[in-house]
Design a protein around this motif. Structure first.
Motif, PDB file in Angstrom:
ATOM      1  N   TRP A  89       9.757  -3.166   4.843  1.00  0.00           N
ATOM      2  CA  TRP A  89      10.655  -3.533   3.742  1.00  0.00           C
ATOM      3  C   TRP A  89      10.534  -5.020   3.420  1.00  0.00           C
ATOM      4  O   TRP A  89      10.567  -5.422   2.256  1.00  0.00           O
ATOM      5  CB  TRP A  89      12.084  -3.177   4.131  1.00  0.00           C
ATOM      6  N   ASN A  90      10.417  -5.838   4.467  1.00  0.00           N
ATOM      7  CA  ASN A  90      10.315  -7.287   4.268  1.00  0.00           C
ATOM      8  C   ASN A  90       8.919  -7.745   3.873  1.00  0.00           C
ATOM      9  O   ASN A  90       8.755  -8.823   3.305  1.00  0.00           O
ATOM     10  CB  ASN A  90      10.741  -8.019   5.552  1.00  0.00           C
ATOM     11  N   ARG A  91       7.908  -6.924   4.181  1.00  0.00           N
ATOM     12  CA  ARG A  91       6.523  -7.294   3.891  1.00  0.00           C
ATOM     13  C   ARG A  91       5.843  -6.167   3.123  1.00  0.00           C
ATOM     14  O   ARG A  91       4.929  -5.516   3.635  1.00  0.00           O
ATOM     15  CB  ARG A  91       5.781  -7.551   5.212  1.00  0.00           C
ATOM     16  N   PRO A  92       6.307  -5.868   1.918  1.00  0.00           N
ATOM     17  CA  PRO A  92       5.749  -4.723   1.178  1.00  0.00           C
ATOM     18  C   PRO A  92       4.255  -4.879   0.938  1.00  0.00           C
ATOM     19  O   PRO A  92       3.779  -5.950   0.566  1.00  0.00           O
ATOM     20  CB  PRO A  92       6.543  -4.728  -0.142  1.00  0.00           C
ATOM     21  N   GLY A  93       3.518  -3.799   1.188  1.00  0.00           N
ATOM     22  CA  GLY A  93       2.082  -3.792   0.944  1.00  0.00           C
ATOM     23  C   GLY A  93       1.249  -4.299   2.103  1.00  0.00           C
ATOM     24  O   GLY A  93       0.018  -4.161   2.079  1.00  0.00           O
ATOM     25  N   ASP A  94       1.881  -4.872   3.129  1.00  0.00           N
ATOM     26  CA  ASP A  94       1.140  -5.409   4.276  1.00  0.00           C
ATOM     27  C   ASP A  94       1.050  -4.369   5.387  1.00  0.00           C
ATOM     28  O   ASP A  94       1.836  -3.428   5.444  1.00  0.00           O
ATOM     29  CB  ASP A  94       1.818  -6.667   4.819  1.00  0.00           C
ATOM     30  N   ARG A  95       0.089  -4.588   6.293  1.00  0.00           N
ATOM     31  CA  ARG A  95      -0.051  -3.761   7.483  1.00  0.00           C
ATOM     32  C   ARG A  95       0.132  -4.629   8.722  1.00  0.00           C
ATOM     33  O   ARG A  95      -0.189  -5.817   8.703  1.00  0.00           O
ATOM     34  CB  ARG A  95      -1.448  -3.100   7.533  1.00  0.00           C
ATOM     35  N   LEU A  96       0.650  -4.032   9.807  1.00  0.00           N
ATOM     36  CA  LEU A  96       0.786  -4.781  11.044  1.00  0.00           C
ATOM     37  C   LEU A  96      -0.576  -4.991  11.708  1.00  0.00           C
ATOM     38  O   LEU A  96      -0.802  -6.006  12.351  1.00  0.00           O
ATOM     39  CB  LEU A  96       1.720  -4.058  12.023  1.00  0.00           C
ATOM     40  N   LEU A  97      -1.467  -3.999  11.542  1.00  0.00           N
ATOM     41  CA  LEU A  97      -2.774  -4.052  12.199  1.00  0.00           C
ATOM     42  C   LEU A  97      -3.853  -3.615  11.226  1.00  0.00           C
ATOM     43  O   LEU A  97      -3.704  -2.622  10.523  1.00  0.00           O
ATOM     44  CB  LEU A  97      -2.784  -3.143  13.431  1.00  0.00           C
ATOM     45  N   ASP A  98      -4.929  -4.389  11.178  1.00  0.00           N
ATOM     46  CA  ASP A  98      -6.085  -4.053  10.344  1.00  0.00           C
ATOM     47  C   ASP A  98      -7.349  -4.143  11.167  1.00  0.00           C
ATOM     48  O   ASP A  98      -7.401  -4.856  12.184  1.00  0.00           O
ATOM     49  CB  ASP A  98      -6.189  -5.010   9.151  1.00  0.00           C
ATOM     50  N   LEU A  99      -8.378  -3.445  10.711  1.00  0.00           N
ATOM     51  CA  LEU A  99      -9.706  -3.548  11.307  1.00  0.00           C
ATOM     52  C   LEU A  99     -10.566  -4.395  10.384  1.00  0.00           C
ATOM     53  O   LEU A  99     -10.641  -4.131   9.175  1.00  0.00           O
ATOM     54  CB  LEU A  99     -10.307  -2.149  11.472  1.00  0.00           C
ATOM     55  N   ASP A 100     -11.171  -5.435  10.939  1.00  0.00           N
ATOM     56  CA  ASP A 100     -12.084  -6.286  10.166  1.00  0.00           C
ATOM     57  C   ASP A 100     -13.426  -5.556  10.100  1.00  0.00           C
ATOM     58  O   ASP A 100     -14.291  -5.703  10.967  1.00  0.00           O
ATOM     59  CB  ASP A 100     -12.223  -7.645  10.840  1.00  0.00           C
ATOM     60  N   ILE A 101     -13.590  -4.748   9.069  1.00  0.00           N
ATOM     61  CA  ILE A 101     -14.744  -3.846   8.991  1.00  0.00           C
ATOM     62  C   ILE A 101     -16.071  -4.597   8.917  1.00  0.00           C
ATOM     63  O   ILE A 101     -17.033  -4.238   9.611  1.00  0.00           O
ATOM     64  CB  ILE A 101     -14.568  -2.872   7.804  1.00  0.00           C
ATOM     65  N   PRO A 102     -16.219  -5.658   8.095  1.00  0.00           N
ATOM     66  CA  PRO A 102     -17.518  -6.340   8.025  1.00  0.00           C
ATOM     67  C   PRO A 102     -17.999  -6.895   9.370  1.00  0.00           C
ATOM     68  O   PRO A 102     -19.200  -6.940   9.624  1.00  0.00           O
ATOM     69  CB  PRO A 102     -17.264  -7.473   7.021  1.00  0.00           C
ATOM     70  N   MET A 103     -17.091  -7.302  10.230  1.00  0.00           N
ATOM     71  CA  MET A 103     -17.486  -7.868  11.513  1.00  0.00           C
ATOM     72  C   MET A 103     -17.658  -6.818  12.598  1.00  0.00           C
ATOM     73  O   MET A 103     -18.329  -7.066  13.612  1.00  0.00           O
ATOM     74  CB  MET A 103     -16.459  -8.917  11.966  1.00  0.00           C
ATOM     75  N   SER A 104     -17.046  -5.646  12.433  1.00  0.00           N
ATOM     76  CA  SER A 104     -17.112  -4.612  13.457  1.00  0.00           C
ATOM     77  C   SER A 104     -18.506  -4.000  13.533  1.00  0.00           C
ATOM     78  O   SER A 104     -19.247  -3.952  12.539  1.00  0.00           O
ATOM     79  CB  SER A 104     -16.068  -3.523  13.182  1.00  0.00           C
ATOM     80  N   VAL A 105     -18.839  -3.502  14.712  1.00  0.00           N
ATOM     81  CA  VAL A 105     -20.171  -2.945  14.968  1.00  0.00           C
ATOM     82  C   VAL A 105     -20.022  -1.574  15.611  1.00  0.00           C
ATOM     83  O   VAL A 105     -19.248  -1.411  16.567  1.00  0.00           O
ATOM     84  CB  VAL A 105     -20.999  -3.863  15.901  1.00  0.00           C
ATOM     85  N   VAL A 320      22.044  -4.116  16.368  1.00  0.00           N
ATOM     86  CA  VAL A 320      21.110  -4.817  15.482  1.00  0.00           C
ATOM     87  C   VAL A 320      19.702  -4.764  16.057  1.00  0.00           C
ATOM     88  O   VAL A 320      18.728  -4.540  15.335  1.00  0.00           O
ATOM     89  CB  VAL A 320      21.561  -6.281  15.268  1.00  0.00           C
ATOM     90  N   GLN A 321      19.585  -4.921  17.373  1.00  0.00           N
ATOM     91  CA  GLN A 321      18.259  -4.893  17.983  1.00  0.00           C
ATOM     92  C   GLN A 321      17.678  -3.487  17.969  1.00  0.00           C
ATOM     93  O   GLN A 321      16.477  -3.298  17.799  1.00  0.00           O
ATOM     94  CB  GLN A 321      18.331  -5.410  19.427  1.00  0.00           C
ATOM     95  N   ILE A 322      18.534  -2.475  18.127  1.00  0.00           N
ATOM     96  CA  ILE A 322      18.056  -1.095  18.166  1.00  0.00           C
ATOM     97  C   ILE A 322      17.734  -0.580  16.774  1.00  0.00           C
ATOM     98  O   ILE A 322      16.693   0.039  16.550  1.00  0.00           O
ATOM     99  CB  ILE A 322      19.118  -0.196  18.836  1.00  0.00           C
ATOM    100  N   CYS A 323      18.618  -0.840  15.815  1.00  0.00           N
ATOM    101  CA  CYS A 323      18.502  -0.224  14.485  1.00  0.00           C
ATOM    102  C   CYS A 323      18.036  -1.182  13.406  1.00  0.00           C
ATOM    103  O   CYS A 323      17.841  -0.762  12.262  1.00  0.00           O
ATOM    104  CB  CYS A 323      19.850   0.367  14.066  1.00  0.00           C
ATOM    105  N   GLY A 324      17.854  -2.453  13.730  1.00  0.00           N
ATOM    106  CA  GLY A 324      17.516  -3.425  12.703  1.00  0.00           C
ATOM    107  C   GLY A 324      18.779  -4.012  12.101  1.00  0.00           C
ATOM    108  O   GLY A 324      19.874  -3.457  12.249  1.00  0.00           O
ATOM    109  N   PRO A 325      18.650  -5.134  11.383  1.00  0.00           N
ATOM    110  CA  PRO A 325      19.846  -5.820  10.869  1.00  0.00           C
ATOM    111  C   PRO A 325      20.695  -4.968   9.936  1.00  0.00           C
ATOM    112  O   PRO A 325      21.913  -4.905  10.087  1.00  0.00           O
ATOM    113  CB  PRO A 325      19.263  -7.044  10.146  1.00  0.00           C
ATOM    114  N   ALA A 326      20.056  -4.305   8.969  1.00  0.00           N
ATOM    115  CA  ALA A 326      20.839  -3.587   7.948  1.00  0.00           C
ATOM    116  C   ALA A 326      21.598  -2.411   8.553  1.00  0.00           C
ATOM    117  O   ALA A 326      22.831  -2.327   8.474  1.00  0.00           O
ATOM    118  CB  ALA A 326      19.923  -3.120   6.822  1.00  0.00           C
ATOM    119  N   ASP A 327      20.870  -1.476   9.172  1.00  0.00           N
ATOM    120  CA  ASP A 327      21.518  -0.291   9.729  1.00  0.00           C
ATOM    121  C   ASP A 327      22.336  -0.622  10.965  1.00  0.00           C
ATOM    122  O   ASP A 327      23.339   0.043  11.240  1.00  0.00           O
ATOM    123  CB  ASP A 327      20.467   0.773  10.067  1.00  0.00           C
TER     124      ASP A 327
END
Length: 447
Positions: A89-105, A320-327
């Motif tokens: 929600w705070n980072r729309p369109g982003d991913r936590l983890l990506d693979l750097d495909i051009p460098m991967s072998v 807050v730690q279990i459910c996040g700030p909003a919920d």
């Protein structure tokens, strides 16, 4: 007999090595800790560690590996879905983890699931040189409540789970899992942290240094249990399983007046809404129903073993730690909140047909000369409308609503004045009324 043979424990089929230095400030026998920079590519070497004859069924075949960035703290693991949804929600369109495909072998058929922002998967041949370059985009402090502004970030884990192909062609047969502990900093922050740890260690005496493990240039992922795959479930917001107010005659703020305090009249209790306030005595099932009713269906599985007392013991910070700030704040407010204060309260007592005049004279003290006590019903008004008065009178005195044609207030010289919205809006708060019914086409309300 249930433990694996010693040689199997020492020779896992695969080994994963991340090309990032471990921290020198980790005590002996503790798990290594590696600092990473946000968004920087780090190589994970996928190595075939099998001895001759081990797992021959994968010879000449591909295996599938899933790399994840997950939480190290168990409490956050329980709420992974909610935590990641908050991050999304705070980072729309982003991913936590990506693979750097051009460098991967050596990686083949790379896949990322839009519903799993913290995982990437790919196929690879164990007999060939394979390196997966990963980028972690979340930083450790994003999942820490910033109560004082300078809190330490939470640790993550990089975990690799590897599977072989089954007879039906799916890669679901688990072979091996390994992970390591990491912390992620803003760009160049990991380098500064590594330098700070190194300088601290240099200031320690030789005897103190013996209690710490040296810093290694690479991080070897250690064997662990496979990460439990829990498919993403979309919450069904159907009201069917939850106790809800389905009748238009009921108002969610009219709970107090639906359960009469009169010893002679207990009401039907249908709008009491026992789930409005969670009680410590609530069973696990009742707690689940309360969560569903108050729109916390996402957390029913998380709190599946919680009774009312268990849930009420959690602090605001815990939630807050279990459910996040909003919920978390919403759940805390729902657990601790009181009923919404009504806009207007009136008290009504049903007037017996007999000795009406006598009871009117004694209405001020609620007694009659024969010692009888007349119990008043509290009517709580939110809409401040005549229709609301009619509806709640019907509830309080167990009168079918369709049988009430009109409600009147007795005015000067005994005239009957039709109760209108404007009249209700001009009622004095906590006014007392005697109420009587007249058979026929009308009913009157005497003041």
């Amino acid at each position: 007999s249930s433990l694996p043979p010693e040689n199997e424990a020492q020779h896992p089929p695969f080994q994963y090595v991340m090309c990032a230095a471990t921290s020198p400030a980790v005590k002996l026998y503790d798990e290594t800790l590696t600092y990473l920079n946000q968004g920087q590519s780090y190589e994970i070497r996928m190595l075939d560690n099998r001895k001759a004859g081990d797992i021959p069924e994968i010879n000449g075949k591909l295996v599938k590996s899933i790399i994840r960035v997950v939480f190290h703290d168990r409490r956050l693991q329980y709420t992974e879905h909610q935590q990641l949804e908050g991050w999304k929600w705070n980072r729309p369109g982003d991913r936590l983890l990506d693979l750097d495909i051009p460098m991967s072998v050596g990686v083949i058929d790379i896949k990322t699931n839009p519903s799993q922002l913290n995982a990437v998967e790919f196929l690879w041949d164990p007999t060939k040189c394979t390196s997966a370059f990963i980028q972690v985009h979340c930083i450790s402090t994003e999942f820490t409540p910033r109560k004082h502004g300078g809190e330490k970030g939470v640790p993550f884990r990089i975990q690799v789970d590897t599977f072989k192909q089954t007879e039906n062609g799916e890669y679901t047969d688990h072979l091996h899992s390994a992970s390591c502990q990491i912390k992620v900093f803003k760009p160049k922050g990991a380098d500064r942290k590594q330098k700070t740890d190194r300088e601290k260690m240099e200031k320690r005496t030789a005897h103190e240094k013996e209690k710490y493990q040296p810093s290694y240039d690479t991080t070897i992922l250690t064997e662990c249990s496979p990460w439990p795959d829990t498919p993403t479930t979309f919450v069904n917001n159907s009201p069917t399983p939850a106790p809800t107010f389905t009748s238009a005659q009921h108002n969610t703020y009219s709970v107090p007046d639906s359960n009469s305090s009169s010893p002679n009249h207990q009401g039907d209790g249908t709008s009491q809404g026992s789930g409005d306030q969670l009680h410590p005595s609530a069973t696990i099932q009742e707690t689940q129903q309360w969560l569903l009713k108050h729109r916390f269906s996402t957390y029913t599985r998380l709190f599946s073993n919680f009774s009312g007392a268990d849930l009420l013991k959690l602090t605001r910070e815990d939630l807050v730690q279990i459910c996040g700030p909003a919920d978390g704040i919403r759940l805390y407010n729902a657990l601790k909140s009181r009923s919404v204060r009504p806009r207007l309260t009136i008290y009504v007592c049903q007037e017996p047909v007999r000795s009406i005049q006598l009871e009117r004279q004694d209405a001020g003290n609620g007694d009659s000369s024969n010692g009888a006590i007349y119990v008043y019903h509290a009517i709580y008004l939110e809409e401040m409308a005549a229709s609301e008065v009619t509806r709640k009178l019907a509830l309080a005195f167990n009168i079918p609503l369709h049988q009430i044609n009109q409600v009147y207030r007795q005015g000067p010289t005994g005239i009957h004045i039709l109760v209108s919205d404007q009249m209700v809006q001009n009622f004095q708060d906590e006014s007392c009324f005697l109420f009587t019914t007249i058979k026929g086409t009308v009913s009157c309300n005497d003041s």
